[in-house]
Design a protein around this motif. Structure first.
Motif, PDB file in Angstrom:
ATOM      1  N   LYS A 199      -0.556 120.728 -51.527  1.00 17.34           N
ATOM      2  CA  LYS A 199      -0.177 119.340 -51.797  1.00 17.34           C
ATOM      3  C   LYS A 199      -0.851 118.512 -50.710  1.00 17.34           C
ATOM      4  CE  LYS A 199       4.398 120.653 -53.581  1.00 17.34           C
ATOM      5  NZ  LYS A 199       5.864 120.461 -53.413  1.00 17.34           N
ATOM      6  N   GLY A 200      -2.076 118.084 -50.989  1.00 13.23           N
ATOM      7  CA  GLY A 200      -2.863 117.521 -49.918  1.00 13.23           C
ATOM      8  C   GLY A 200      -3.545 116.211 -50.226  1.00 13.23           C
ATOM      9  N   ALA A 201      -4.190 115.674 -49.191  1.00 14.55           N
ATOM     10  CA  ALA A 201      -4.973 114.448 -49.311  1.00 14.55           C
ATOM     11  C   ALA A 201      -6.164 114.552 -48.385  1.00 14.55           C
ATOM     12  CB  ALA A 201      -4.131 113.222 -48.966  1.00 14.55           C
ATOM     13  N   GLY A 202      -7.247 113.886 -48.746  1.00 11.71           N
ATOM     14  CA  GLY A 202      -8.431 113.836 -47.907  1.00 11.71           C
ATOM     15  C   GLY A 202      -8.298 112.716 -46.893  1.00 11.71           C
ATOM     16  N   THR A 258     -10.569 118.813 -55.091  1.00  9.37           N
ATOM     17  CA  THR A 258     -10.703 118.421 -53.687  1.00  9.37           C
ATOM     18  C   THR A 258     -10.906 116.924 -53.472  1.00  9.37           C
ATOM     19  OG1 THR A 258     -12.941 119.326 -53.964  1.00  9.37           O
ATOM     20  CG2 THR A 258     -11.389 120.600 -52.661  1.00  9.37           C
ATOM     21  N   GLU A 259     -11.198 116.197 -54.527  1.00  8.77           N
ATOM     22  CA  GLU A 259     -11.139 114.729 -54.512  1.00  8.77           C
ATOM     23  C   GLU A 259     -10.706 114.293 -55.893  1.00  8.77           C
ATOM     24  OE1 GLU A 259     -14.506 112.347 -53.402  1.00  8.77           O
ATOM     25  OE2 GLU A 259     -14.976 113.595 -51.656  1.00  8.77           O
ATOM     26  N   SER A 315      -4.390 120.483 -54.736  1.00  2.00           N
ATOM     27  CA  SER A 315      -5.382 119.404 -54.732  1.00  2.00           C
ATOM     28  C   SER A 315      -5.334 118.609 -53.439  1.00  2.00           C
ATOM     29  CB  SER A 315      -5.124 118.455 -55.912  1.00  2.00           C
ATOM     30  OG  SER A 315      -3.969 117.660 -55.661  1.00  2.00           O
ATOM     31  N   TYR A 316      -6.390 117.805 -53.251  1.00  2.00           N
ATOM     32  CA  TYR A 316      -6.475 116.834 -52.161  1.00  2.00           C
ATOM     33  C   TYR A 316      -6.787 115.467 -52.763  1.00  2.00           C
ATOM     34  CZ  TYR A 316      -6.613 120.856 -49.043  1.00  2.00           C
ATOM     35  OH  TYR A 316      -6.307 122.017 -48.369  1.00  2.00           O
TER      36      TYR A 316
END
Length: 439
Positions: free
Chosen positions: A61-64, A233-234, A281-282
């Motif tokens: 559970k992500g973000a760039g 990833t984005e 995802s990010y």
């Protein structure tokens, strides 16, 4: 006369305190130096694929981004992504402090920037530099996975790049048996999929950057013949290359409300909709940047205020809304027209803009307006762009969501931006392009 006993006792106290401080400092350094990697693997079960971190299932559970990590963790995320190793030690340390892992990017040269993957010396030098970075950070406890390059396939012609990526992946596998390895593509199609799968066998899963079209990604991959694991990833708002355009050919940006809805529907369809295949995802971008506009991709304003997308990400990661929410935009017009109406004006013409909001709590909302010339510094692949300078002196009157302004005098394209900031420090954003015709 001095009280020598009292003085001696004081000196002893100081010495004990100094020794204690020194011991604590030594212990802290020891803990830092003794930090060990957390074993991360990819497992296949009857239900599909899953990441195991320290033996436990781990869904990304992500973000760039690399800033405001405390808020990222508080919002329900467990990971962040970088595109390079710039300031990596500080980022890894800060992430670890907040219980976050890191997909650490390893920067590779791009053909569109002049890197030649037929130049063996340049490729070898690049690999040697990557090796240094891997050895430097491979044992950090916050590290989750290595991201070899980012969109090296964007506008490329030399497919040898995949052999270079594989050479690096094989090297990392030998240097670091404790972490996952991937490479990031700009979207995906059958030809690209086959090239990556056949030429880069040492990556653990696919990593794909995709915006509009994420909802159908699970089925699209199946149609290409791939049912393996992937990470997005984005992802985020509809890309500036994917949206409707004005009759003078500039892209029409979604409002923050429309973006927030996209972040929910795309997450549900493209990530949650593929259990056992999507590893997480990010989201893009946990930060702010100028790309086409100052508001298109970042989830914060330049002043650092979170917009509605942060609330949507919170909802994605927690299954509920945050207690305090950003305002939402219900309608935004210039002279009664929407952004999709391709609005034309004349020099020094009086214009009226109206912004209608929905507010979730009674904490007061302030609207800031800004007119920018249309950006002419448009790059590709997220390369740095210059922010246009605002046009000053146009606002005549602004109150209760209604703005009266005078059109600029120089012909060309402009955008009117609205920033609706709540008393709790959350914001809604929107802009409308308009064109000043020559007489």
């Amino acid at each position: 006369m001095y009280n020598y006993k009292l003085m001696l006792a004081g000196l002893c106290t100081l010495l004990i305190a100094a020794c204690t401080h020194s011991d604590a400092e030594t212990q802290s350094q020891s803990v830092s130096s003794a930090a060990s990697p957390v074993k991360t693997t990819l497992a296949q079960t009857d239900d599909g694929y899953t990441i195991l971190r320290n033996g436990e299932p781990y869904f990304i559970k992500g973000a760039g981004g690399r800033t405001r990590l405390a808020l990222l963790a508080k919002s329900g995320a467990n990971s962040l992504r970088t595109w390079d190793t710039d300031n990596a030690k500080a980022i890894l340390d800060e992430a670890h402090k907040h219980g976050l892992t890191v997909m650490l990017g390893l920067r590779l040269g791009h053909e569109r920037h002049g890197f030649d993957y037929s130049d063996k010396d340049a490729v070898a030098k690049q690999k040697a530099e990557v090796r240094k970075q891997v050895l430097k950070y491979k044992d950090h406890p916050a590290l989750l996975t290595w991201g070899i390059g980012n969109e090296v396939d964007l506008f490329y012609t030399n497919k040898d790049v995949w052999f270079a990526v594989q050479d690096i992946a094989a090297m990392i596998k030998k240097l670091d048996p404790n972490h996952l390895i991937t490479t990031v593509t700009a979207g995906i199609d059958k030809e690209k999929l086959e090239l990556v799968l056949t030429r880069v066998p040492d990556i653990d899963y696919l990593s794909i950057n995709i915006y509009g079209g994420l909802e159908s990604l699970p089925q699209d991959l199946m149609d290409m013949g791939y049912d393996g694991p992937y990470v997005v990833t984005e992802w985020g708002p509809t890309g500036h290359w994917q949206v409707e355009r004005t009759d003078w050919d500039v892209p029409i940006e979604q409002t923050s409300t429309q973006k927030a809805a996209s972040y929910r529907s795309r997450y549900e369809g493209g990530i949650q909709g593929a259990p056992g295949r999507a590893l997480g995802s990010y989201a893009f971008l946990w930060g702010q940047k100028q790309e086409t506009t100052p508001t298109w991709y970042g989830v914060f304003t330049e002043a650092g205020y979170p917009n509605e997308v942060v609330d949507s990400l919170y909802h994605n990661w927690n299954g509920e809304w945050p207690e305090v929410r950003a305002p939402s935009i219900q309608n935004f017009t210039i002279n009664g027209k929407q952004a999709t109406d391709s609005i034309h004006v004349q020099a020094a013409e009086s214009m009226t803009a109206k912004l209608t909001l929905k507010e979730y709590q009674d904490d007061g909302t302030t609207i800031r307006w800004e007119v920018l010339p249309e950006s002419t510094d448009i790059k590709a692949g997220g390369d740095p762009e210059a922010r246009p300078k605002p046009v000053e002196g146009l606002i005549v009157d602004a109150r209760d969501g209604t703005l009266t302004l005078t059109a600029p005098t120089a012909p060309g394209g402009y955008r009117l931006f609205a920033y609706a900031l709540s008393g709790s420090g959350k914001v809604a954003t929107a802009n409308i392009p308009f064109y000043l015709d020559e007489k």
